[in-house]
Enzyme design. Structure first.
Site, mmCIF file in Angstrom:
data_model
loop_
_atom_site.group_PDB
_atom_site.id
_atom_site.type_symbol
_atom_site.label_atom_id
_atom_site.label_comp_id
_atom_site.label_asym_id
_atom_site.label_seq_id
_atom_site.Cartn_x
_atom_site.Cartn_y
_atom_site.Cartn_z
ATOM 1 N N HIS A 199 0.851 -1.180 0.000
ATOM 2 C CA HIS A 199 0.000 0.000 0.000
ATOM 3 C C HIS A 199 0.884 1.226 0.000
ATOM 4 O O HIS A 199 1.931 1.234 0.644
ATOM 5 C CB HIS A 199 -0.897 0.009 1.252
ATOM 6 C CG HIS A 199 -2.039 0.959 1.119
ATOM 7 N ND1 HIS A 199 -1.904 2.296 1.364
ATOM 8 C CD2 HIS A 199 -3.321 0.756 0.727
ATOM 9 C CE1 HIS A 199 -3.073 2.877 1.142
ATOM 10 N NE2 HIS A 199 -3.946 1.978 0.756
ATOM 11 N N ASP A 218 -8.040 -5.073 0.233
ATOM 12 C CA ASP A 218 -8.639 -5.898 -0.813
ATOM 13 C C ASP A 218 -8.235 -7.362 -0.760
ATOM 14 O O ASP A 218 -8.748 -8.168 -1.534
ATOM 15 C CB ASP A 218 -8.268 -5.322 -2.191
ATOM 16 C CG ASP A 218 -9.107 -4.096 -2.483
ATOM 17 O OD1 ASP A 218 -10.263 -4.088 -2.042
ATOM 18 O OD2 ASP A 218 -8.600 -3.170 -3.124
HETATM 19 N N1 ACO Z 1 4.046 -7.691 -4.888
HETATM 20 C C1 ACO Z 1 5.394 -7.722 -5.048
HETATM 21 N N2 ACO Z 1 6.213 -6.654 -4.863
HETATM 22 C C2 ACO Z 1 5.622 -5.506 -4.516
HETATM 23 C C3 ACO Z 1 4.230 -5.382 -4.331
HETATM 24 C C4 ACO Z 1 3.440 -6.531 -4.519
HETATM 25 N N3 ACO Z 1 2.105 -6.491 -4.364
HETATM 26 N N4 ACO Z 1 3.928 -4.114 -3.983
HETATM 27 C C5 ACO Z 1 5.075 -3.449 -3.953
HETATM 28 N N5 ACO Z 1 6.120 -4.281 -4.270
HETATM 29 C C6 ACO Z 1 7.538 -3.943 -4.296
HETATM 30 C C7 ACO Z 1 7.905 -3.135 -5.532
HETATM 31 O O1 ACO Z 1 8.298 -3.972 -6.600
HETATM 32 C C8 ACO Z 1 9.026 -2.273 -5.013
HETATM 33 O O2 ACO Z 1 10.171 -3.076 -4.925
HETATM 34 P P1 ACO Z 1 11.636 -2.407 -5.183
HETATM 35 O O3 ACO Z 1 11.825 -1.391 -4.094
HETATM 36 O O4 ACO Z 1 12.576 -3.562 -5.104
HETATM 37 O O5 ACO Z 1 11.569 -1.785 -6.549
HETATM 38 C C9 ACO Z 1 8.609 -1.960 -3.562
HETATM 39 O O6 ACO Z 1 7.784 -3.085 -3.181
HETATM 40 C C10 ACO Z 1 7.824 -0.672 -3.406
HETATM 41 O O7 ACO Z 1 6.712 -0.708 -4.303
HETATM 42 P P2 ACO Z 1 6.111 0.547 -5.062
HETATM 43 O O8 ACO Z 1 5.375 0.080 -6.274
HETATM 44 O O9 ACO Z 1 7.165 1.590 -5.235
HETATM 45 O O10 ACO Z 1 5.079 1.097 -3.981
HETATM 46 P P3 ACO Z 1 3.916 2.084 -4.275
HETATM 47 O O11 ACO Z 1 3.624 2.776 -3.010
HETATM 48 O O12 ACO Z 1 4.205 2.926 -5.482
HETATM 49 O O13 ACO Z 1 2.695 1.120 -4.707
HETATM 50 C C11 ACO Z 1 0.840 -0.342 -4.593
HETATM 51 C C12 ACO Z 1 1.696 0.703 -3.850
HETATM 52 C C13 ACO Z 1 0.435 0.214 -5.974
HETATM 53 C C14 ACO Z 1 -0.440 -0.592 -3.803
HETATM 54 C C15 ACO Z 1 1.662 -1.634 -4.766
HETATM 55 O O14 ACO Z 1 2.033 -2.137 -3.494
HETATM 56 C C16 ACO Z 1 0.915 -2.706 -5.568
HETATM 57 O O15 ACO Z 1 0.994 -2.707 -6.800
HETATM 58 N N6 ACO Z 1 0.195 -3.638 -4.876
HETATM 59 C C17 ACO Z 1 -0.611 -4.636 -5.570
HETATM 60 C C18 ACO Z 1 -1.919 -4.033 -6.049
HETATM 61 C C19 ACO Z 1 -2.886 -3.793 -4.906
HETATM 62 O O16 ACO Z 1 -3.105 -4.653 -4.062
HETATM 63 N N7 ACO Z 1 -3.492 -2.602 -4.921
HETATM 64 C C20 ACO Z 1 -4.524 -2.231 -3.948
HETATM 65 C C21 ACO Z 1 -4.037 -1.110 -3.070
HETATM 66 S S1 ACO Z 1 -5.213 -0.778 -1.819
HETATM 67 C C22 ACO Z 1 -6.411 0.123 -2.585
HETATM 68 O O17 ACO Z 1 -6.223 0.805 -3.546
HETATM 69 C C23 ACO Z 1 -7.725 0.011 -2.024
#
Ligand code: ACO
Length: 428
Positions: free
Chosen positions: A307, A364
């Site tokens: 998140h 979620d």
């Molecule tokens: N699975 C694997 N790796 C992940 C995940 C995941 N679900 N989420 C983040 N990471 C990793 C990224 O690859 C990144 O790794 P790195 O530092 O080695 O490059 C690190 O964790 C940070 O991730 P970011 O994408 O920079 O974090 P950001 O804050 O931009 O994104 C997000 C947050 C979009 C929610 C992300 O965690 C994601 O894509 N999760 C899956 C989708 C999801 O569940 N979305 C619902 C969010 S809740 C809502 O909207 C109600």
């Protein structure tokens, strides 16, 4: 603590005031930055460090896993309030008295008829259309049948627009599902509670006397409360920025619905279930999917994990996980999908990749398991999220307009070609 921040650029110092919120959060007020520095701006793609507004609606502390609406903890609201009370609280700032709540509900009921011509628009969509696309279009179409803008100087006009959309949106939500299933449209029953009526409008069958299932009603009520607001997330920011051009409430909401659809935001609940089903079909090998999620060459992400703001357990995920257990037990369902979800969660919480990046289950991760137990089709999951988020979007839109916020218009750092001469087509 100092009450200014100093930025030094090329040996010259500029001072900016610090602003403190009621929960002691601090922001540097850079309103005068560009003018003072002759054109320098801040750059923050994804707005990870940028506060877009001051807001009195929702407080969340991602490090501590705290979420409060208007000062009330999400845990207490999920346990003690119903969705309509929470909607009133979010929009108007205080919990309603009995009379206020009754009036609010009655006004919503009076406004829950949708113009018959909206049927024609609905009928023009192919059955295969995704319900989120249909909902966004129908919400936008409502402007054709209602005043396209709201006189925000008049509390009465604003109130009327709010009860209208709270009345009509559940009808549209139910219709998108019924249309897909080839069922005749249903207007529900005025004598039912708000959430009960949503379920009736979705599930009643023309040849069968509809009876509400209290387990479904309570579960949906809780899920809607948990989704009702989450401060300046992607869809809410979209609603605020759309409304900041003084576009009307309904089209601002339609823009929010579109933003919510993406799998990185509200679309994640559908994506989580699809992922869990794929794992099940693949023999339940969670380790394989954990490895994929960690592989930087694989675009796969563990949906429902991570998140932008929570770097701790999402407090809503805790409540939903418990609710999923309770609902499935009460309905006597043993769902292997829930077991896969729990297994995946356990592995992720112990895995250094997820621990180091502070990736926890989000709201979620378990909501789809509950929707599935309630026989809500997967494509409707994000639509259910939209109906939950509706009061939050309305509250944020109303706050933005009442605070007379300026039009939202970020700057950019241009990285394209510098000036060049036009080349006629025959010489390219
Ligand atoms: N699975 C694997 N790796 C992940 C995940 C995941 N679900 N989420 C983040 N990471 C990793 C990224 O690859 C990144 O790794 P790195 O530092 O080695 O490059 C690190 O964790 C940070 O991730 P970011 O994408 O920079 O974090 P950001 O804050 O931009 O994104 C997000 C947050 C979009 C929610 C992300 O965690 C994601 O894509 N999760 C899956 C989708 C999801 O569940 N979305 C619902 C969010 S809740 C809502 O909207 C109600």
């Amino acid at each position: 603590m100092a009450n200014t921040a100093t930025i030094e650029i090329g040996g010259k110092k500029y001072e900016f005031p610090l602003v403190e919120g009621t929960e002691k959060e601090v922001a540097i007020d850079i309103k005068s930055l560009r003018a003072a520095t002759n054109g320098i701006i801040t750059l923050d793609s994804g707005y990870k460090n940028t506060g877009s507004c001051e807001s009195a609606i929702t407080f969340l502390d991602g490090e501590k896993g705290i979420l409060r609406y208007r000062g009330y903890s999400i845990e207490e609201l999920a346990e003690k309030a119903d969705f309509l009370e929470v909607a009133y609280l979010l929009i108007f700032g205080e919990l309603p008295t009995k009379d206020e709540l009754e009036k609010f509900h009655n006004d919503i009921k009076k406004n829950s008829i949708v113009d018959e011509d909206v049927h024609k628009i609905l009928n023009a969509f192919p059955k295969a259309a995704h319900p989120m696309g249909v909902l966004s279009s129908l919400t936008s179409a409502l402007t054709a049948f209602n005043p396209s803008s709201v006189n925000v100087e008049s509390e009465e006009d604003m109130y009327n627009a709010i009860v209208k959309i709270l009345g009509k949106m559940p009808v549209l939500v139910a219709w998108t599902m019924r249309k897909k299933q080839g069922l005749p449209l249903d207007y529900g029953d005025d004598s039912l509670g708000y959430v009960e009526n949503i379920l009736k409008m979705m599930f009643s069958k023309p040849n069968h006397k509809y009876e509400n299932n209290k387990i479904y009603v309570d579960a949906l009520d809780k899920l809607l409360i948990l989704h009702a607001d989450h401060e300046q997330n992607c869809s809410t920011s979209t609603v605020r920025i759309t409304g900041s051009s003084h576009a009307g409430l309904f089209v601002s909401l339609a823009a929010g619905i579109s933003a919510l659809w993406g799998p990185l935001h509200g679309g994640a609940n559908q994506a989580v279930l699809e992922m869990l089903e794929a794992i099940k079909a693949d023999g339940g090998d969670t380790a394989k999917y954990m490895a994929k999620a960690k592989d930087k060459n694989d675009p796969f992400r563990l949906m429902g994990f991570g998140h932008r703001v929570y770097k701790n357990f999402d407090p809503r995920a805790r409540i939903i996980k418990k609710a999923a257990d309770e609902v499935l037990e009460a309905l006597g369902i043993e769902d292997p999908i829930l077991e896969i979800a729990k297994g995946l969660e356990k592995e992720a919480l112990e895995d250094p990749y997820f621990v180091e990046r502070k990736l926890y289950p989000n709201v979620d991760f378990y909501s789809g398991v509950i929707y599935r137990a309630m026989n809500i089709p997967q494509e409707m999951f994000t639509v259910m999220f939209a109906i939950g988020r509706l009061p939050g979007w309305i509250a944020q839109w109303r706050e933005m307009r009442l605070r007379k916020e300026p039009i939202g218009r970020p700057r950019q750092l241009y990285i394209g070609e510098t000036e060049r001469s036009f080349v006629p087509i025959e010489k390219r």
